[in-house]
Scaffold this motif. Structure first.
Motif, PDB file in Angstrom:
ATOM      1  N   SER A 157     -66.990  38.163 -76.814  1.00 30.42           N
ATOM      2  CA  SER A 157     -65.861  38.753 -77.539  1.00 30.42           C
ATOM      3  C   SER A 157     -66.225  40.142 -78.046  1.00 30.42           C
ATOM      4  CB  SER A 157     -65.462  37.861 -78.724  1.00 30.42           C
ATOM      5  OG  SER A 157     -64.920  36.636 -78.281  1.00 30.42           O
ATOM      6  N   LYS A 158     -67.446  40.268 -78.574  1.00 31.75           N
ATOM      7  CA  LYS A 158     -67.924  41.566 -79.062  1.00 31.75           C
ATOM      8  C   LYS A 158     -68.009  42.566 -77.914  1.00 31.75           C
ATOM      9  CE  LYS A 158     -71.823  43.753 -81.443  1.00 31.75           C
ATOM     10  NZ  LYS A 158     -73.176  43.539 -82.043  1.00 31.75           N
ATOM     11  N   LEU A 159     -68.502  42.093 -76.745  1.00 29.83           N
ATOM     12  CA  LEU A 159     -68.616  42.965 -75.574  1.00 29.83           C
ATOM     13  C   LEU A 159     -67.242  43.473 -75.138  1.00 29.83           C
ATOM     14  CD1 LEU A 159     -70.110  44.215 -73.161  1.00 29.83           C
ATOM     15  CD2 LEU A 159     -69.877  42.000 -71.996  1.00 29.83           C
ATOM     16  N   ALA A 160     -66.265  42.558 -75.067  1.00 30.77           N
ATOM     17  CA  ALA A 160     -64.922  42.945 -74.631  1.00 30.77           C
ATOM     18  C   ALA A 160     -64.309  43.965 -75.583  1.00 30.77           C
ATOM     19  CB  ALA A 160     -64.030  41.704 -74.542  1.00 30.77           C
ATOM     20  N   LYS A 161     -64.533  43.778 -76.883  1.00 29.23           N
ATOM     21  CA  LYS A 161     -63.988  44.719 -77.863  1.00 29.23           C
ATOM     22  C   LYS A 161     -64.666  46.087 -77.747  1.00 29.23           C
ATOM     23  CE  LYS A 161     -62.710  41.100 -81.173  1.00 29.23           C
ATOM     24  NZ  LYS A 161     -63.013  40.445 -82.459  1.00 29.23           N
ATOM     25  N   GLU A 162     -65.993  46.077 -77.529  1.00 33.50           N
ATOM     26  CA  GLU A 162     -66.715  47.346 -77.380  1.00 33.50           C
ATOM     27  C   GLU A 162     -66.229  48.095 -76.138  1.00 33.50           C
ATOM     28  OE1 GLU A 162     -70.792  46.192 -77.247  1.00 33.50           O
ATOM     29  OE2 GLU A 162     -71.006  46.055 -79.431  1.00 33.50           O
ATOM     30  N   LYS A 179     -70.053  48.040 -64.952  1.00 35.63           N
ATOM     31  CA  LYS A 179     -71.418  48.113 -64.420  1.00 35.63           C
ATOM     32  C   LYS A 179     -72.407  48.644 -65.457  1.00 35.63           C
ATOM     33  CE  LYS A 179     -70.832  50.766 -60.913  1.00 35.63           C
ATOM     34  NZ  LYS A 179     -71.154  51.583 -59.717  1.00 35.63           N
ATOM     35  N   THR A 180     -71.921  49.243 -66.541  1.00 32.88           N
ATOM     36  CA  THR A 180     -72.822  49.753 -67.581  1.00 32.88           C
ATOM     37  C   THR A 180     -73.562  48.619 -68.270  1.00 32.88           C
ATOM     38  OG1 THR A 180     -70.960  49.738 -69.129  1.00 32.88           O
ATOM     39  CG2 THR A 180     -71.481  51.822 -68.063  1.00 32.88           C
ATOM     40  N   THR A 181     -73.079  47.392 -68.126  1.00 35.02           N
ATOM     41  CA  THR A 181     -73.742  46.259 -68.770  1.00 35.02           C
ATOM     42  C   THR A 181     -74.837  45.678 -67.884  1.00 35.02           C
ATOM     43  OG1 THR A 181     -72.181  44.630 -67.904  1.00 35.02           O
ATOM     44  CG2 THR A 181     -71.641  45.667 -70.004  1.00 35.02           C
ATOM     45  N   GLY A 182     -75.011  46.203 -66.692  1.00 34.81           N
ATOM     46  CA  GLY A 182     -76.060  45.697 -65.810  1.00 34.81           C
ATOM     47  C   GLY A 182     -75.729  45.975 -64.363  1.00 34.81           C
ATOM     48  N   ASP A 183     -76.684  46.496 -63.602  1.00 34.26           N
ATOM     49  CA  ASP A 183     -76.418  46.873 -62.224  1.00 34.26           C
ATOM     50  C   ASP A 183     -76.010  45.700 -61.358  1.00 34.26           C
ATOM     51  OD1 ASP A 183     -79.072  49.364 -62.106  1.00 34.26           O
ATOM     52  OD2 ASP A 183     -76.976  49.494 -62.745  1.00 34.26           O
ATOM     53  N   ASN A 184     -76.564  44.502 -61.654  1.00 27.65           N
ATOM     54  CA  ASN A 184     -76.281  43.385 -60.759  1.00 27.65           C
ATOM     55  C   ASN A 184     -74.831  42.916 -60.819  1.00 27.65           C
ATOM     56  OD1 ASN A 184     -76.579  42.404 -63.329  1.00 27.65           O
ATOM     57  ND2 ASN A 184     -77.793  40.605 -62.769  1.00 27.65           N
ATOM     58  N   ASP A 218     -73.452  34.276 -65.401  1.00 28.85           N
ATOM     59  CA  ASP A 218     -73.653  33.640 -66.692  1.00 28.85           C
ATOM     60  C   ASP A 218     -73.593  34.710 -67.794  1.00 28.85           C
ATOM     61  OD1 ASP A 218     -76.093  35.006 -66.653  1.00 28.85           O
ATOM     62  OD2 ASP A 218     -77.216  33.252 -65.971  1.00 28.85           O
ATOM     63  N   THR A 219     -73.839  34.284 -69.021  1.00 30.23           N
ATOM     64  CA  THR A 219     -73.738  35.207 -70.160  1.00 30.23           C
ATOM     65  C   THR A 219     -74.700  36.384 -70.031  1.00 30.23           C
ATOM     66  OG1 THR A 219     -73.193  33.300 -71.548  1.00 30.23           O
ATOM     67  CG2 THR A 219     -73.758  35.341 -72.679  1.00 30.23           C
ATOM     68  N   GLN A 220     -75.938  36.120 -69.629  1.00 31.07           N
ATOM     69  CA  GLN A 220     -76.937  37.187 -69.473  1.00 31.07           C
ATOM     70  C   GLN A 220     -76.470  38.216 -68.434  1.00 31.07           C
ATOM     71  OE1 GLN A 220     -80.449  37.797 -70.772  1.00 31.07           O
ATOM     72  NE2 GLN A 220     -79.749  39.697 -69.831  1.00 31.07           N
ATOM     73  N   GLN A 221     -75.977  37.761 -67.292  1.00 35.00           N
ATOM     74  CA  GLN A 221     -75.536  38.679 -66.233  1.00 35.00           C
ATOM     75  C   GLN A 221     -74.315  39.485 -66.634  1.00 35.00           C
ATOM     76  OE1 GLN A 221     -75.260  35.520 -63.295  1.00 35.00           O
ATOM     77  NE2 GLN A 221     -76.812  36.506 -62.051  1.00 35.00           N
ATOM     78  N   ILE A 222     -73.375  38.840 -67.312  1.00 31.97           N
ATOM     79  CA  ILE A 222     -72.177  39.539 -67.789  1.00 31.97           C
ATOM     80  C   ILE A 222     -72.574  40.610 -68.785  1.00 31.97           C
ATOM     81  CG2 ILE A 222     -70.041  39.299 -69.110  1.00 31.97           C
ATOM     82  CD1 ILE A 222     -69.667  36.531 -67.881  1.00 31.97           C
ATOM     83  N   CYS A 250     -60.231  43.996 -70.873  1.00 35.01           N
ATOM     84  CA  CYS A 250     -61.671  43.808 -70.677  1.00 35.01           C
ATOM     85  C   CYS A 250     -62.029  42.332 -70.735  1.00 35.01           C
ATOM     86  CB  CYS A 250     -62.451  44.590 -71.732  1.00 35.01           C
ATOM     87  SG  CYS A 250     -62.347  46.386 -71.507  1.00 35.01           S
ATOM     88  N   ALA A 251     -61.356  41.585 -71.625  1.00 34.42           N
ATOM     89  CA  ALA A 251     -61.598  40.150 -71.702  1.00 34.42           C
ATOM     90  C   ALA A 251     -61.179  39.476 -70.404  1.00 34.42           C
ATOM     91  CB  ALA A 251     -60.819  39.553 -72.880  1.00 34.42           C
ATOM     92  N   GLU A 252     -60.085  39.944 -69.838  1.00 34.58           N
ATOM     93  CA  GLU A 252     -59.625  39.392 -68.568  1.00 34.58           C
ATOM     94  C   GLU A 252     -60.630  39.707 -67.457  1.00 34.58           C
ATOM     95  OE1 GLU A 252     -56.003  41.000 -66.951  1.00 34.58           O
ATOM     96  OE2 GLU A 252     -55.397  39.038 -66.220  1.00 34.58           O
ATOM     97  N   ALA A 253     -61.207  40.903 -67.503  1.00 34.21           N
ATOM     98  CA  ALA A 253     -62.225  41.286 -66.521  1.00 34.21           C
ATOM     99  C   ALA A 253     -63.448  40.380 -66.634  1.00 34.21           C
ATOM    100  CB  ALA A 253     -62.625  42.748 -66.728  1.00 34.21           C
ATOM    101  N   LEU A 254     -63.828  40.033 -67.861  1.00 40.16           N
ATOM    102  CA  LEU A 254     -64.952  39.127 -68.068  1.00 40.16           C
ATOM    103  C   LEU A 254     -64.675  37.780 -67.406  1.00 40.16           C
ATOM    104  CD1 LEU A 254     -65.992  39.676 -71.818  1.00 40.16           C
ATOM    105  CD2 LEU A 254     -66.842  40.812 -69.767  1.00 40.16           C
TER     106      LEU A 254
END
Length: 211
Positions: free
Chosen positions: A177-182, A110-115, A207-211, A194-198
């Motif tokens: 990929s960068k997001l999952a690694k971070e 959820k830190t990547t976006g509340d929605n 979509d990419t923006q929401q993720i 984390c990649a599996e969660a994505l």
């Protein structure tokens, strides 16, 4: 008892039919898991009743109170109910895995976006019952690359897909990929997890923006 089971199976059939049209619908996934749990409980109750009846039938058969045909029919129903229960428990395990992964994805990222947390919030009440049922079984991703390939397949995009994120054109797979690694560094989960969660966020329809 058969009436209760038939009613639950009818509802489950309707939900499965709708899920074929909208496989990422979290409300339907939650309903499916709840109905599977009910079906497992009802079938266990039926099996226990049948086994009690079988014990009584042994005496009844010896006393000539029931026929061999009736006794055999009862034994067949016990075997059939055992098979039904095994099948339902398998489905419940698979449902529990999907539900927990989607809920975890929504909560932990959820830190990547509340929605994005909506998926987790909707399914958290369902996951509370998973442990109690003893059906939860969450597996880890085989490896990071295969997990990210699955994300790409779920989103139905190419490796050079360039959507806009925060007003800028970015490469989807490089960005995710960068997001999952971070997140692999910043959370208790590995990059592969984390990649599996994505992938489950993509499955829900983000979509990419929401993720």
């Amino acid at each position: 008892m058969n009436g209760q089971i038939k009613s639950t199976q009818s509802k489950l059939k309707d939900v499965n039919k709708l899920l074929k049209l909208d496989p990422g619908n979290t409300e339907l996934l939650a309903q499916k898991h709840k109905l599977l749990a009910e079906a497992v409980g009802e079938t266990k109750e039926k099996l226990a009743t049948l086994k009690t009846a079988a014990e009584q039938a042994n005496t009844a058969l010896a006393n000539g109170e029931i026929s061999q045909e009736q006794y055999d029919a009862l034994q067949r129903e016990i075997v059939e109910t055992e098979q039904d229960l095994k099948n339902l428990e398998t489905q419940a395990n698979q449902s529990a895995t999907a539900v927990q992964k989607i809920a975890t994805a929504g909560e932990k990222l959820k830190t990547t976006g509340d929605n994005i947390s909506s998926a987790g919030q909707k399914l958290l009440p369902v996951t509370a019952g998973v442990t109690a049922l003893g059906t939860a079984s969450v597996t880890t991703a085989a490896n990071f690359e295969s997990s990210m390939s699955q994300v790409q397949a779920t989103m139905g995009i190419t490796k050079d897909s360039m959507p806009k994120v925060n007003g800028q054109s970015v490469n989807t797979m490089d960005t995710l990929s960068k997001l999952a690694k971070e997140m692999g560094v910043e959370t208790a989960f590995s990059a592969s997890e984390c990649a599996e969660a994505l992938n489950y966020l993509a499955l829900v329809g983000y979509d990419t923006q929401q993720i």
